[in-house]
Design a protein around this motif. Structure first.
Motif, mmCIF file in Angstrom:
data_model
loop_
_atom_site.group_PDB
_atom_site.id
_atom_site.type_symbol
_atom_site.label_atom_id
_atom_site.label_comp_id
_atom_site.label_asym_id
_atom_site.label_seq_id
_atom_site.Cartn_x
_atom_site.Cartn_y
_atom_site.Cartn_z
ATOM 1 N N GLN A 150 54.695 14.815 -45.977
ATOM 2 C CA GLN A 150 55.334 15.617 -44.937
ATOM 3 C C GLN A 150 56.663 15.011 -44.515
ATOM 4 O O GLN A 150 57.651 15.723 -44.306
ATOM 5 N N ALA A 151 56.693 13.670 -44.403
ATOM 6 C CA ALA A 151 57.938 12.994 -44.045
ATOM 7 C C ALA A 151 58.984 13.176 -45.134
ATOM 8 O O ALA A 151 60.164 13.397 -44.847
ATOM 9 N N ASN A 182 59.220 15.635 -47.196
ATOM 10 C CA ASN A 182 59.683 17.027 -47.163
ATOM 11 C C ASN A 182 60.736 17.235 -46.077
ATOM 12 O O ASN A 182 61.758 17.892 -46.290
ATOM 13 N N ARG A 183 60.505 16.622 -44.910
ATOM 14 C CA ARG A 183 61.492 16.739 -43.828
ATOM 15 C C ARG A 183 62.754 15.966 -44.160
ATOM 16 O O ARG A 183 63.863 16.390 -43.848
ATOM 17 N N SER A 191 64.051 15.482 -47.050
ATOM 18 C CA SER A 191 64.840 16.178 -48.072
ATOM 19 C C SER A 191 65.774 17.216 -47.467
ATOM 20 O O SER A 191 66.726 17.653 -48.114
ATOM 21 N N LYS A 192 65.516 17.605 -46.236
ATOM 22 C CA LYS A 192 66.341 18.610 -45.574
ATOM 23 C C LYS A 192 67.493 17.988 -44.786
ATOM 24 O O LYS A 192 68.285 18.698 -44.174
ATOM 25 N N THR A 193 67.554 16.653 -44.777
ATOM 26 C CA THR A 193 68.612 15.947 -44.048
ATOM 27 C C THR A 193 69.612 15.347 -45.024
ATOM 28 O O THR A 193 69.223 14.604 -45.933
ATOM 29 N N GLY A 232 64.801 10.530 -37.622
ATOM 30 C CA GLY A 232 64.937 11.612 -38.591
ATOM 31 C C GLY A 232 65.307 11.191 -39.995
ATOM 32 O O GLY A 232 65.402 12.046 -40.883
ATOM 33 N N ASP A 264 60.504 9.093 -37.701
ATOM 34 C CA ASP A 264 60.854 9.692 -36.407
ATOM 35 C C ASP A 264 61.183 8.657 -35.341
ATOM 36 O O ASP A 264 61.523 9.014 -34.213
#
Length: 224
Positions: A47-48, A50-51, A53-55, A80, A163
């Motif tokens: 999950q981390a 995946n998040r 990869s959007k940054t 983040g 986070d």
């Protein structure tokens, strides 16, 4: 002879005892299996990733250097982003630090050549010979610090969750890497101490939270 009331009472007591036994067993069975905990940890990593990869992680936006010299780099990690590359090899704080402060290609090539030469020289040695050599190297490092460069992966000496924001230190040579590892291993007795702060909105039942945090299911995410 027992009266009907006495017999009924005895049966009820027997039933109550029988009902209590499974409850105790169920309470013992509530402990989460290690395989489930491992799955949960892996799921959190995915999950981390995946998040992450959007940054779009860049030096200008995400590398906040507090202090640096020839031995260490101290950064303020923003929330983040990952400290190290995730399962999808997403760009991380370590990548930024290495890009900015890491060894040059020439230094890394020389380091790799020296390591290969050392491996060829020690090929075929017995376990006893290897142990004596390691002890000799350890003693020589104690008397003469090794300031040779380190690879990217050896620069990081501790981490923060994706986070979590805060101070993260990196080593720029082997001597600093060794000293920082030693300091963080002795965090309870040495000069290094980690302090965490949390922003809370609302009310927290501290006693209840501490019980949950101390449980085996939370041991992997509480502490460091």
């Amino acid at each position: 002879k027992q009266s009907a009331a006495a017999i009924t009472s005895t049966k009820e007591e027997s039933n109550n005892n029988n009902n209590n036994a499974p409850i105790e067993e169920n309470e013992e069975e509530k402990e989460i299996p290690a395989s489930v905990l491992q799955y949960q940890r892996q799921k959190r990593k995915m999950q981390a990733a995946n998040r992450a990869s959007k940054t779009h992680v860049t030096i200008s936006q995400h590398l906040q250097t507090i202090y640096t010299d020839e031995h260490i780099v101290v950064t303020n990690k923003p929330s983040g982003i990952l400290c190290v590359p995730g399962v999808n090899s997403n760009k991380s704080l370590l990548d930024l630090v290495f890009e900015m402060y890491g060894a040059s290609e020439e230094e890394l090539e020389a380091l790799a050549a020296a390591a290969a030469e050392e491996a060829n020289k020690n090929e075929g040695e017995t376990k006893a010979q290897k142990r004596r050599r390691k002890n000799k190297e350890r003693n020589s490092q104690t008397s003469t610090p090794d300031f040779s460069v380190v690879t990217r992966d050896n620069m990081i000496v501790h981490r923060l969750d994706m986070d979590t924001s805060g101070i993260v230190m990196f080593a720029r040579n082997r001597h600093a890497m060794s000293k920082l590892h030693e300091a963080f291993r002795q965090k309870d007795t040495g000069s290094t101490r980690k302090v965490y702060e949390a922003l809370l909105v609302g009310w927290l039942d501290v006693d209840c939270w501490m019980d949950v945090a101390a449980s085996p299911a939370s041991s992997s995410s509480v502490g460091e």
